[in-house]
Design a protein around this motif. Structure first.
Motif, short mmCIF file in Angstrom:
data_model
loop_
_atom_site.label_atom_id
_atom_site.label_comp_id
_atom_site.label_asym_id
_atom_site.label_seq_id
_atom_site.Cartn_x
_atom_site.Cartn_y
_atom_site.Cartn_z
N ARG A 14 66.08 66.04 47.91
CA ARG A 14 66.45 65.04 49.26
C ARG A 14 68.03 65.13 49.95
O ARG A 14 68.17 64.93 51.78
CB ARG A 14 66.48 64.30 48.47
CG ARG A 14 66.78 62.58 49.30
CD ARG A 14 66.75 61.33 48.68
NE ARG A 14 66.45 60.51 49.03
CZ ARG A 14 66.49 59.21 49.17
NH1 ARG A 14 66.22 59.21 47.52
NH2 ARG A 14 66.33 57.84 49.64
N ILE A 15 69.04 66.46 49.09
CA ILE A 15 70.29 66.21 50.04
C ILE A 15 70.16 67.21 51.15
O ILE A 15 70.36 67.17 52.34
CB ILE A 15 71.50 66.98 49.08
CG1 ILE A 15 71.50 65.66 48.38
CG2 ILE A 15 72.71 67.01 49.97
CD1 ILE A 15 72.13 66.26 47.20
N SER A 16 68.92 68.20 51.33
CA SER A 16 68.76 68.20 52.39
C SER A 16 68.60 68.43 53.59
O SER A 16 68.23 68.39 55.09
CB SER A 16 67.84 69.76 52.15
OG SER A 16 68.13 70.61 51.23
N LEU A 17 67.40 67.09 52.98
CA LEU A 17 66.51 66.21 54.18
C LEU A 17 67.46 65.18 54.93
O LEU A 17 67.87 64.86 55.92
CB LEU A 17 65.79 65.19 53.44
CG LEU A 17 64.34 65.88 53.51
CD1 LEU A 17 63.58 64.67 52.38
CD2 LEU A 17 63.61 66.68 54.30
N ILE A 18 69.17 64.80 53.89
CA ILE A 18 69.54 63.93 54.52
C ILE A 18 71.10 64.91 55.30
O ILE A 18 71.54 64.06 56.20
CB ILE A 18 70.53 63.24 53.30
CG1 ILE A 18 69.55 62.17 52.70
CG2 ILE A 18 71.57 62.30 54.06
CD1 ILE A 18 70.17 61.66 51.16
N ASP A 20 69.66 66.88 57.30
CA ASP A 20 69.51 67.07 58.26
C ASP A 20 69.80 66.81 59.27
O ASP A 20 69.73 65.37 59.62
CB ASP A 20 67.98 67.13 58.34
CG ASP A 20 66.94 67.77 59.69
OD1 ASP A 20 67.68 68.45 60.87
OD2 ASP A 20 66.02 67.54 59.14
N SER A 21 70.64 67.46 60.33
CA SER A 21 71.17 66.01 61.91
C SER A 21 69.87 65.69 62.72
O SER A 21 70.33 64.80 63.81
CB SER A 21 72.33 67.35 62.85
OG SER A 21 71.24 68.14 63.38
N SER A 22 69.25 66.33 62.26
CA SER A 22 67.82 65.94 63.70
C SER A 22 67.24 64.59 63.07
O SER A 22 65.71 63.58 63.36
CB SER A 22 66.65 66.88 63.36
OG SER A 22 66.13 67.26 62.49
N ARG A 23 67.54 64.34 61.94
CA ARG A 23 66.82 63.40 61.65
C ARG A 23 67.73 61.92 60.87
O ARG A 23 68.82 62.61 60.34
CB ARG A 23 66.71 63.32 59.52
CG ARG A 23 65.47 62.33 58.82
CD ARG A 23 65.10 63.17 57.64
NE ARG A 23 64.90 62.28 56.61
CZ ARG A 23 65.12 61.03 55.38
NH1 ARG A 23 67.09 62.24 55.65
NH2 ARG A 23 65.23 60.39 55.18
N PRO A 24 67.42 60.76 61.47
CA PRO A 24 68.24 59.75 61.48
C PRO A 24 68.50 59.04 59.84
O PRO A 24 68.09 59.10 58.46
CB PRO A 24 67.72 58.54 61.92
CG PRO A 24 66.47 58.92 62.54
CD PRO A 24 66.28 60.30 61.87
N LEU A 25 70.26 58.48 59.59
CA LEU A 25 70.23 58.03 58.33
C LEU A 25 69.52 56.81 57.92
O LEU A 25 69.56 56.57 59.28
CB LEU A 25 71.28 58.47 58.45
CG LEU A 25 72.30 59.82 57.85
CD1 LEU A 25 73.69 59.81 56.89
CD2 LEU A 25 71.76 59.98 56.31
N CYS A 26 69.45 56.93 56.78
CA CYS A 26 68.71 55.22 56.11
C CYS A 26 69.90 54.77 55.16
O CYS A 26 70.37 55.73 54.83
CB CYS A 26 67.12 54.92 56.40
SG CYS A 26 66.33 55.83 54.67
N ARG A 27 69.17 53.10 54.80
CA ARG A 27 70.64 53.26 53.91
C ARG A 27 70.21 52.74 52.70
O ARG A 27 71.02 53.81 52.04
CB ARG A 27 69.64 51.52 54.05
CG ARG A 27 70.68 50.40 52.66
CD ARG A 27 69.98 49.04 52.90
NE ARG A 27 71.29 48.12 51.75
CZ ARG A 27 70.16 47.91 51.02
NH1 ARG A 27 69.46 48.48 50.83
NH2 ARG A 27 71.10 46.92 49.90
#
Length: 64
Positions: A14-18, A20-27
């Motif tokens: 999940r850290i890799s997903l977080i 990833d600059s192409s994916r916006p962060l969510c709460r």
């Protein structure tokens, strides 16, 4: 492998997903990271979680 063992050996995917600059962060991502850091710091230094929480709160108050 249990969650605790995975935490000690390598960061979860999940850290890799977080990160990833192409994916916006969510709460939920932010909350998950905070819990992950708290868990890691508690495993490495028992009793330090309280001081970590106080430091995070102090830093957030400075930002506001």
């Amino acid at each position: 492998m249990s969650d605790e063992q995975q935490t000690r050996t390598e960061p979860p995917k999940r850290i890799s997903l977080i990160l990833d600059s192409s994916r916006p962060l969510c709460r939920e991502d932010i909350i998950w990271v905070l819990h992950y850091v708290q868990k890691k710091s508690g495993l490495e230094r028992p009793g330090a979680a309280g001081s970590l929480k106080a430091t995070i709160i102090a830093n957030l108050r400075q930002v506001q």
